[in-house]
Design an enzyme around this catalytic site. Sequence first.
Site, PDB file in Angstrom:
ATOM      1  N   MET A   1      18.691  27.869 -18.130  1.00 34.90           N
ATOM      2  CA  MET A   1      19.434  28.201 -19.346  1.00 34.90           C
ATOM      3  C   MET A   1      18.936  29.529 -19.932  1.00 34.90           C
ATOM      4  SD  MET A   1      20.383  24.623 -21.166  1.00 34.90           S
ATOM      5  CE  MET A   1      18.833  24.331 -21.984  1.00 34.90           C
TER       6      MET A   1
ATOM      7  N   ALA B   1      16.309  32.540 -21.355  1.00 34.54           N
ATOM      8  CA  ALA B   1      15.075  32.649 -22.164  1.00 34.54           C
ATOM      9  C   ALA B   1      13.892  32.386 -21.238  1.00 34.54           C
ATOM     10  CB  ALA B   1      15.094  31.695 -23.362  1.00 34.54           C
TER      11      ALA B   1
ATOM     12  N   HIS C   1       9.929  29.293 -15.345  1.00 34.68           N
ATOM     13  CA  HIS C   1      11.138  29.633 -14.589  1.00 34.68           C
ATOM     14  C   HIS C   1      10.809  30.579 -13.424  1.00 34.68           C
ATOM     15  CE1 HIS C   1      12.991  29.027 -18.751  1.00 34.68           C
ATOM     16  NE2 HIS C   1      13.668  28.159 -18.019  1.00 34.68           N
TER      17      HIS C   1
ATOM     18  N   GLY D   1      12.138  22.113 -11.934  1.00 29.42           N
ATOM     19  CA  GLY D   1      10.773  21.961 -12.419  1.00 29.42           C
ATOM     20  C   GLY D   1      10.471  20.511 -12.781  1.00 29.42           C
TER      21      GLY D   1
ATOM     22  N   ASP E   1      10.849  18.690 -16.421  1.00 21.34           N
ATOM     23  CA  ASP E   1      11.963  17.832 -16.854  1.00 21.34           C
ATOM     24  C   ASP E   1      12.080  16.676 -15.860  1.00 21.34           C
ATOM     25  OD1 ASP E   1      13.297  19.447 -19.174  1.00 21.34           O
ATOM     26  OD2 ASP E   1      12.809  20.897 -17.616  1.00 21.34           O
TER      27      ASP E   1
ATOM     28  N   GLN F   1      15.245  14.596 -15.609  1.00 22.91           N
ATOM     29  CA  GLN F   1      16.296  15.417 -15.001  1.00 22.91           C
ATOM     30  C   GLN F   1      16.136  15.434 -13.484  1.00 22.91           C
ATOM     31  OE1 GLN F   1      17.711  19.299 -16.628  1.00 22.91           O
ATOM     32  NE2 GLN F   1      16.340  20.179 -15.128  1.00 22.91           N
TER      33      GLN F   1
ATOM     34  N   SER G   1      11.284  27.153 -23.134  1.00 21.45           N
ATOM     35  CA  SER G   1      12.030  28.147 -23.933  1.00 21.45           C
ATOM     36  C   SER G   1      11.960  27.770 -25.406  1.00 21.45           C
ATOM     37  CB  SER G   1      13.487  28.205 -23.472  1.00 21.45           C
ATOM     38  OG  SER G   1      13.549  28.531 -22.093  1.00 21.45           O
TER      39      SER G   1
END
Length: 275
Positions: free
Chosen positions: A24, A26, A31, A142, A145, A148, A181
């Site tokens: 997403m 930022a 990341h 990652g 999460d 997720q 973020s």
Amino acid sequence: MGGVRDAVAALRAAGCTVAFVPTMGALHEGHLTLVRRARAIADAVVVSIFVNPLQFGAGEDLDRYPRTLDSDLGALAREGADLVFAPTADEMYPYGAVETNVTAGHVGTLYEGASRPGHFDGMLTVVAKLFHIVRPDIAVFGQKDAQQVFLVRRMVADLNVPLAIEIVPTVREPDGLAMSSRNRYLDADGRRTALALSEALAAAGAAAGDGLDEVLAEAAGAFGDHDGIELDYLVVVDPTTFLPVDDGATGRATVLVAARVGGTRLIDNADIELG
Ligand code: AMP
């Protein structure tokens, strides 16, 4: 949309394997670690930057979510990403509301899903769309999460999505705070208070040999050391089912924690070995 498809098709025609990193934006070191892993395991790397409205609930931080496209593009160029896909919401959702979506099952209603109803349906739907647009060989996510990751893995298995999933361990600040973020929202006090999450996980790990009750008590204790933090959930789950472990469980387990520091919701997790 056609642009990214054609560009990926050209990479494939040149014999490249493609790894894909959905984000997403930022972007932070977490990341960029995913991008480096993608580069190490495939010939070409595609990164998407899209703040997906479908996974934000009413009253959440969709409008104020940090958007730093220029510096993100600079960082990705330095990391050698081959393609960046940064669509608008209109490009991703040309009909406005979706008529068809991916629905997470029971696990999607727990933990993050309990606090953020519909979040995982929105996340899985955009991930499925991005997989179809990019058509990567490998998708990189990652461990930060963890729920997720579990749900994306299940979607890929349940729907026979033809790609491999690669997971990167959580990247942390030197003091233990998981990079996010949303850490940008924290002021100096909040930044200190936010350490309660990683401290709780460390306490859980240290107590793991003493069993579930001790793990939960020790981890909860870390929150007592900080003011201005509101615990949302603290739970120990079986990583194979993502359901809470039973009393007396032994072996590998995952501790999930979420808390609110001021207006900022933070999540973290760690694997432990229950004794
Ligand atoms: P986001 O931009 O927050 O949607 O995250 C995009 C991807 O980066 C997801 O797969 C996240 O799990 C991953 N990610 C975010 N923060 C971290 C971190 N601190 N360490 C490792 N991966 C991360």
